[in-house]
Scaffold this motif. Structure first.
Motif, PDB file in Angstrom:
ATOM      1  N   PRO A   5       0.797  -1.231   0.000  1.00  7.90           N
ATOM      2  CA  PRO A   5       0.000   0.000   0.000  1.00  7.90           C
ATOM      3  C   PRO A   5       0.824   1.274   0.000  1.00  7.90           C
ATOM      4  N   SER A   6       2.122   1.160   0.228  1.00  9.51           N
ATOM      5  CA  SER A   6       2.974   2.351   0.177  1.00  9.51           C
ATOM      6  C   SER A   6       3.385   2.690  -1.249  1.00  9.51           C
ATOM      7  N   GLY A   7       3.069   1.801  -2.177  1.00 10.88           N
ATOM      8  CA  GLY A   7       3.366   2.048  -3.573  1.00 10.88           C
ATOM      9  C   GLY A   7       2.165   2.598  -4.313  1.00 10.88           C
ATOM     10  N   ILE A   8       2.144   2.385  -5.624  1.00  7.97           N
ATOM     11  CA  ILE A   8       1.077   2.957  -6.443  1.00  7.97           C
ATOM     12  C   ILE A   8      -0.134   2.038  -6.564  1.00  7.97           C
ATOM     13  N   GLY A   9      -0.093   0.866  -5.928  1.00 11.29           N
ATOM     14  CA  GLY A   9      -1.204  -0.070  -6.030  1.00 11.29           C
ATOM     15  C   GLY A   9      -2.560   0.538  -5.714  1.00 11.29           C
ATOM     16  N   PRO A  10      -2.698   1.257  -4.593  1.00 12.85           N
ATOM     17  CA  PRO A  10      -4.019   1.825  -4.286  1.00 12.85           C
ATOM     18  C   PRO A  10      -4.525   2.790  -5.364  1.00 12.85           C
ATOM     19  N   GLU A  11      -3.639   3.645  -5.872  1.00 13.00           N
ATOM     20  CA  GLU A  11      -4.127   4.649  -6.819  1.00 13.00           C
ATOM     21  C   GLU A  11      -4.418   4.079  -8.198  1.00 13.00           C
ATOM     22  N   ILE A  12      -3.654   3.073  -8.636  1.00 15.06           N
ATOM     23  CA  ILE A  12      -3.978   2.488  -9.944  1.00 15.06           C
ATOM     24  C   ILE A  12      -5.223   1.607  -9.838  1.00 15.06           C
ATOM     25  N   SER A  13      -5.483   1.052  -8.647  1.00 13.14           N
ATOM     26  CA  SER A  13      -6.726   0.302  -8.452  1.00 13.14           C
ATOM     27  C   SER A  13      -7.922   1.244  -8.522  1.00 13.14           C
ATOM     28  N   ILE A  14      -7.796   2.398  -7.882  1.00  9.82           N
ATOM     29  CA  ILE A  14      -8.849   3.412  -7.940  1.00  9.82           C
ATOM     30  C   ILE A  14      -9.055   3.873  -9.385  1.00  9.82           C
ATOM     31  N   ALA A  15      -7.945   4.132 -10.075  1.00  5.41           N
ATOM     32  CA  ALA A  15      -8.034   4.609 -11.460  1.00  5.41           C
ATOM     33  C   ALA A  15      -8.676   3.567 -12.362  1.00  5.41           C
ATOM     34  N   ALA A  16      -8.345   2.286 -12.146  1.00  5.74           N
ATOM     35  CA  ALA A  16      -8.931   1.222 -12.971  1.00  5.74           C
ATOM     36  C   ALA A  16     -10.444   1.186 -12.796  1.00  5.74           C
ATOM     37  N   TRP A  17     -10.909   1.361 -11.546  1.00  7.49           N
ATOM     38  CA  TRP A  17     -12.359   1.366 -11.337  1.00  7.49           C
ATOM     39  C   TRP A  17     -12.995   2.592 -11.987  1.00  7.49           C
ATOM     40  N   LEU A  18     -12.369   3.743 -11.861  1.00  7.46           N
ATOM     41  CA  LEU A  18     -12.926   4.954 -12.458  1.00  7.46           C
ATOM     42  C   LEU A  18     -13.013   4.845 -13.981  1.00  7.46           C
ATOM     43  N   LEU A  19     -12.129   4.054 -14.586  1.00  7.70           N
ATOM     44  CA  LEU A  19     -12.093   3.891 -16.043  1.00  7.70           C
ATOM     45  C   LEU A  19     -12.839   2.639 -16.500  1.00  7.70           C
ATOM     46  N   ARG A  20     -13.633   2.059 -15.617  1.00 13.00           N
ATOM     47  CA  ARG A  20     -14.250   0.758 -15.899  1.00 13.00           C
ATOM     48  C   ARG A  20     -15.122   0.774 -17.155  1.00 13.00           C
ATOM     49  N   ASP A  21     -15.846   1.858 -17.372  1.00 17.68           N
ATOM     50  CA  ASP A  21     -16.741   1.907 -18.532  1.00 17.68           C
ATOM     51  C   ASP A  21     -15.985   2.252 -19.809  1.00 17.68           C
ATOM     52  N   SER A  22     -15.154   3.275 -19.759  1.00 13.67           N
ATOM     53  CA  SER A  22     -14.459   3.718 -20.971  1.00 13.67           C
ATOM     54  C   SER A  22     -13.400   2.718 -21.432  1.00 13.67           C
ATOM     55  N   HIS A  23     -12.855   1.917 -20.507  1.00 16.12           N
ATOM     56  CA  HIS A  23     -11.788   0.978 -20.875  1.00 16.12           C
ATOM     57  C   HIS A  23     -12.217  -0.485 -20.788  1.00 16.12           C
ATOM     58  N   GLY A  24     -13.468  -0.741 -20.554  1.00 14.29           N
ATOM     59  CA  GLY A  24     -13.962  -2.113 -20.527  1.00 14.29           C
ATOM     60  C   GLY A  24     -13.343  -2.968 -19.434  1.00 14.29           C
ATOM     61  N   VAL A  25     -13.163  -2.385 -18.256  1.00 18.91           N
ATOM     62  CA  VAL A  25     -12.549  -3.124 -17.153  1.00 18.91           C
ATOM     63  C   VAL A  25     -13.557  -4.121 -16.589  1.00 18.91           C
ATOM     64  N   PRO A  26     -13.195  -5.403 -16.499  1.00 17.63           N
ATOM     65  CA  PRO A  26     -14.130  -6.403 -15.970  1.00 17.63           C
ATOM     66  C   PRO A  26     -14.307  -6.251 -14.463  1.00 17.63           C
ATOM     67  N   PRO A  27     -15.398  -6.740 -13.908  1.00 14.92           N
ATOM     68  CA  PRO A  27     -15.653  -6.607 -12.468  1.00 14.92           C
ATOM     69  C   PRO A  27     -14.563  -7.276 -11.625  1.00 14.92           C
ATOM     70  N   PHE A  28     -14.136  -6.575 -10.596  1.00 12.52           N
ATOM     71  CA  PHE A  28     -13.167  -7.121  -9.655  1.00 12.52           C
ATOM     72  C   PHE A  28     -13.492  -6.609  -8.261  1.00 12.52           C
ATOM     73  N   PHE A  29     -12.979  -7.297  -7.273  1.00 14.78           N
ATOM     74  CA  PHE A  29     -13.027  -6.789  -5.906  1.00 14.78           C
ATOM     75  C   PHE A  29     -11.613  -6.786  -5.359  1.00 14.78           C
ATOM     76  N   LEU A  30     -11.305  -5.750  -4.599  1.00 10.91           N
ATOM     77  CA  LEU A  30      -9.971  -5.586  -4.047  1.00 10.91           C
ATOM     78  C   LEU A  30      -9.959  -6.101  -2.611  1.00 10.91           C
ATOM     79  N   ILE A  31      -8.955  -6.912  -2.280  1.00  8.42           N
ATOM     80  CA  ILE A  31      -8.828  -7.438  -0.926  1.00  8.42           C
ATOM     81  C   ILE A  31      -7.829  -6.552  -0.190  1.00  8.42           C
ATOM     82  N   GLY A  32      -8.328  -5.676   0.674  1.00 10.97           N
ATOM     83  CA  GLY A  32      -7.431  -4.711   1.294  1.00 10.97           C
ATOM     84  C   GLY A  32      -8.072  -3.942   2.426  1.00 10.97           C
ATOM     85  N   ASP A  33      -7.751  -2.664   2.479  1.00 14.63           N
ATOM     86  CA  ASP A  33      -8.170  -1.796   3.583  1.00 14.63           C
ATOM     87  C   ASP A  33      -8.996  -0.641   3.018  1.00 14.63           C
TER      88      ASP A  33
END
Length: 336
Positions: free
Chosen positions: A11-39
């Motif tokens: 979590p000290s790296g870019i993982g949290p922010e790219i996970s957030i970005a992937a969800w925000l781009l879910r419609d425009s980039h065709g991101v399939p449904p996922f759930f994040l195991i975290g905090d």
């Protein structure tokens, strides 16, 4: 199809922010449904730091797909994370490890269609007593622990125009000739051919096997390993019915015309495989672990501590990893 399980990563790296970005781009980039195991609290904190407003809903594999349309589904861990962008801490090790363990368990149980891992750093884990060289070895250990069947993982870099597999990975270049064996090449190529067929939907995969030395040794004038090790491996693979050619000079394997003649390049060492893969698709290449009883993909980059929390990390490789994981799950065929 069950949703994808995305691990927290460091979590000290870019993982949290790219996970957030992937969800925000879910419609425009065709991101399939996922759930994040975290905090969930850490994700909210990172979003605030980046000036983003994002709905987060606590959800697991059973209700993640329904939640995904309107909120980022997060399955909370018992272990909380310290939100310290760019400053890795061994305090987070327990949560990082628990996230990976839960993702594998969900995937093996059929509750998640694949495991997608956010980047981790080894040093904080080692400081907390982590006993494995890296992500892949830990995943293989979990697979054997949970199924009772030994796993021999193989690393693949997969991009839009090239797939490569390094036979030897994180060892010094000087040690490659003495480490490389016929059996290592055969095992890596055999596993690759099987997974290309059973997961990538390629009925008869074509494998191009690189030489070790310049010009593939040029009949022994530039080293004997190609004739003594690589060529016998190719012969053994062909005897098994695998469509393999080589040893091929590595300097002529990766141009556009050459790539039309094979589905994957089996390379003898780390940089021989990763340089062309990353040169062709640095932001889109995906790390795929073959040889596991579950599908695992990962972005082809590290934790990027130096840019964590600055809002400049690109989610391209994570999005590619999520999309490829879903593609592999959709194409998966159980071996007969």
């Amino acid at each position: 199809m069950p949703p994808l399980a995305l691990t927290a990563g460091d979590p000290s790296g870019i993982g949290p922010e790219i996970s957030i970005a992937a969800w925000l781009l879910r419609d425009s980039h065709g991101v399939p449904p996922f759930f994040l195991i975290g905090d969930p609290d850490l994700l909210k904190s990172r979003a605030r730091l980046l000036g983003l407003t994002i709905p987060i809903r606590e959800a697991g594999p059973g209700d993640a797909e329904q939640a995904f349309e309107h909120a980022l589904p997060v399955l909370p861990l018992a272990e909380a994370f310290v939100d310290s962008p760019g400053q890795p801490s061994s305090v987070n090790a327990a949560g990082i490890i628990a996230s990976i363990e839960k993702a594998v368990q969900f995937s093996l149980a059929g509750e998640a269609s694949a495991v997608v891992t956010a980047p981790i750093a080894k040093k904080p884990l080692y400081d907390a007593g982590f006993l494995f060289p890296g992500h892949t070895e830990f995943l293989a250990h979990l697979a054997q622990q949970l199924t009772g069947i030994p796993a021999t993982p193989v690393m693949m870099l997969a991009g839009p125009d090239l797939r490569t597999v390094p036979v030897t990975i994180h060892i010094a270049l000087a040690d490659v000739p003495s480490t490389l064996t016929v059996e290592m090449i055969v095992t890596a190529a055999r596993t690759t051919a099987r997974d290309l067929s059973h997961r990538f939907g390629i009925a008869r995969p074509r494998l191009a096997i690189s030489g070790l030395n310049p010009h593939a040794g040029e009949e022994g004038s530039m080293g004997r390993e190609d004739d003594a090790i690589v060529r016998p491996a190719v012969t053994a693979l062909r005897a098994e019915g695998i469509d393999a050619i080589g040893p091929l000079p590595a300097d002529t394997m990766f141009h556009a015309r050459a790539r039309q003649n094979y589905d994957v390049a089996i390379c003898m060492y780390h940089d021989q495989a990763l340089i062309p893969a990353k040169a062709l698709a640095f932001d889109e290449a995906v790390n795929v672990t073959l040889g596991l009883p579950f599908i695992r993909t990962s972005p082809d980059h590290g934790t990027a501590f130096d840019i964590a929390g600055k809002g400049i990390a690109r989610p391209d490789s994570l999005i590619a990893a999520l999309k490829l994981a879903r593609h592999l799950a959709d194409n998966r065929v159980d071996p007969t």
